[in-house]
Design an enzyme around this catalytic site. Structure first.
Site, PDB file in Angstrom:
ATOM      1  N   ASP A  58       0.796  -1.191  -0.214  1.00  0.00           N
ATOM      2  CA  ASP A  58       0.045   0.360   0.285  1.00  0.00           C
ATOM      3  C   ASP A  58       1.015   1.038  -0.212  1.00  0.00           C
ATOM      4  OD1 ASP A  58      -2.909   0.401   0.905  1.00  0.00           O
ATOM      5  OD2 ASP A  58      -1.692   2.220   1.370  1.00  0.00           O
ATOM      6  N   CYS A 186     -14.764   6.593  -5.134  1.00  0.00           N
ATOM      7  CA  CYS A 186     -15.296   5.970  -3.898  1.00  0.00           C
ATOM      8  C   CYS A 186     -15.457   8.065  -2.709  1.00  0.00           C
ATOM      9  CB  CYS A 186     -14.399   5.659  -2.273  1.00  0.00           C
ATOM     10  SG  CYS A 186     -14.920   3.992  -3.336  1.00  0.00           S
TER      11      CYS A 186
END
Ligand SMILES: [Zn+2]
Length: 342
Positions: A58, A186
């Site tokens: 990540d 999102c």
């Protein structure tokens, strides 16, 4: 050295599982790409289930607005701005010390993806943008590694297992990669934590089947869920008649060429420029409308300016974006993916 399997007693009772299935799981390596909402739920399931080795990747750090749906993080992680891969690994080790966990704070791109996934048995999608998903698709097809696609938006989510040579690939299923700015994210359309949990559970379940070598039970389906409406739909994934550039022709455009977006630090300006390739025509008025709730937006016919999260994004009609207020290319890429998309 024998490892106690006692903690797995309940799942070992499941049909076809047993000690043998559990031992098989312990020999497998999984990569979770992205440790946000989906990734943190998926990683939690796999670690609890007793996978052998988990690799987390990540590029982002924990923020307060992650906590409603990102299962592994705390207020203290957000306060300290801990990288998600680091915070996730820390928490996961508390859940199951038998699992070998490796954390990589890294931007998954053409330069890093193969090193990350080669040698693994499975890749699970916790990414938040299509550029990474299409890249992972190419890398997995190229190296014959099964992966599971998952995505959420609003109260809606999608999931499909992709097994090279057995199922259609992501490019077969969804067509060419959506253009930057063409799909909501999102950050602009919102997301509900419960749909994340639903899609993550489906991804992890298909992943467990693959890891336990129960290939004939892996779904050859795309599952669509709207948790708010209570709609669940499953459609068979069939290979079309048209030749797929990725899984039929072996063209790995994102992996091997300059098609992926480029991020360069603009010297002395505390800014990073992101250049999507190939150049795109963006509808700036439409993008301005979509970003209206995200932050302060100003637009004219040439560019759109968004003040958000302490930085300023300047988006040009060809998709080129300057992120001012950072010299960190991974952070700039993350902001670009979040607000412009892909
Ligand atoms: Zn394909």
């Amino acid at each position: 050295m024998a490892v106690s399997l006692e903690r797995y007693s309940r799942q070992m009772l499941l049909p076809g599982w047993g000690q043998e299935g559990q031992q098989r799981l312990r020999l497998k390596t999984v990569v979770v790409v992205g440790c946000g909402a989906l990734g943190s739920h998926i990683a939690s399931h796999l670690v609890r289930a007793g996978v052998g080795r988990l690799i987390l990747a990540d590029r982002d750090f924990v923020e307060l607005h992650n906590l409603p749906r990102q299962a592994l993080y705390s207020e203290a992680d957000a306060e300290a701005g801990v990288p998600k891969a680091v915070a996730a690994a820390r928490r996961l080790r508390q859940l199951n010390a038998q699992v070998k966990i490796e954390e990589h704070v890294v931007d998954v791109n053409a330069d890093t993806v193969e090193e990350l996934i080669v040698g693994s048995d499975l890749v699970l999608d916790g990414a938040d943008n299509f550029e990474v998903r299409y890249l992972v698709n190419e890398a997995c097809v190229k190296h014959g590694i099964p992966w599971v696609y998952g995505g959420v938006l609003g109260t809606y989510g999608l999931m499909a297992p992709i097994v090279p040579g057995e199922t259609p690939c992501l490019r077969c299923l969804l067509g060419p990669m959506p253009l930057p700015g063409a799909v909501p994210t999102c950050e602009t359309a919102g997301v509900l934590g419960t749909v994340v949990a639903a899609i993550a559970a489906l991804e992890a379940t298909e992943g467990l089947k693959i890891l336990m070598e129960r290939r004939d039970e892996v779904l050859h389906s795309l599952i669509m869920v709207d948790v708010w409406k209570g709609d669940f739909e499953r459609v068979q994934t069939l290979k079309g008649t048209a030749s797929c550039p990725v899984c039929d022709e072996g063209q790995y455009a994102l992996l091997e060429s300059d098609l992926g977006s480029r991020a360069v630090v603009l010297c002395g300006r505390m800014a990073v420029q992101i250049t999507p390739r190939p150049a795109q025509r963006l509808d700036l008025a439409l993008l301005a409308e979509r970003l209206g709730d995200a932050g302060l937006v100003r637009a004219n016919e040439y560019l759109l300016r968004l003040d958000v999260e302490g930085v300023q994004l300047t988006v040009f009609a060809d998709g080129r974006t300057i992120v001012k207020g950072t010299d960190d290319t991974a952070q700039a890429r993350a902001l670009f993916a979040r607000y412009v998309g892909s």
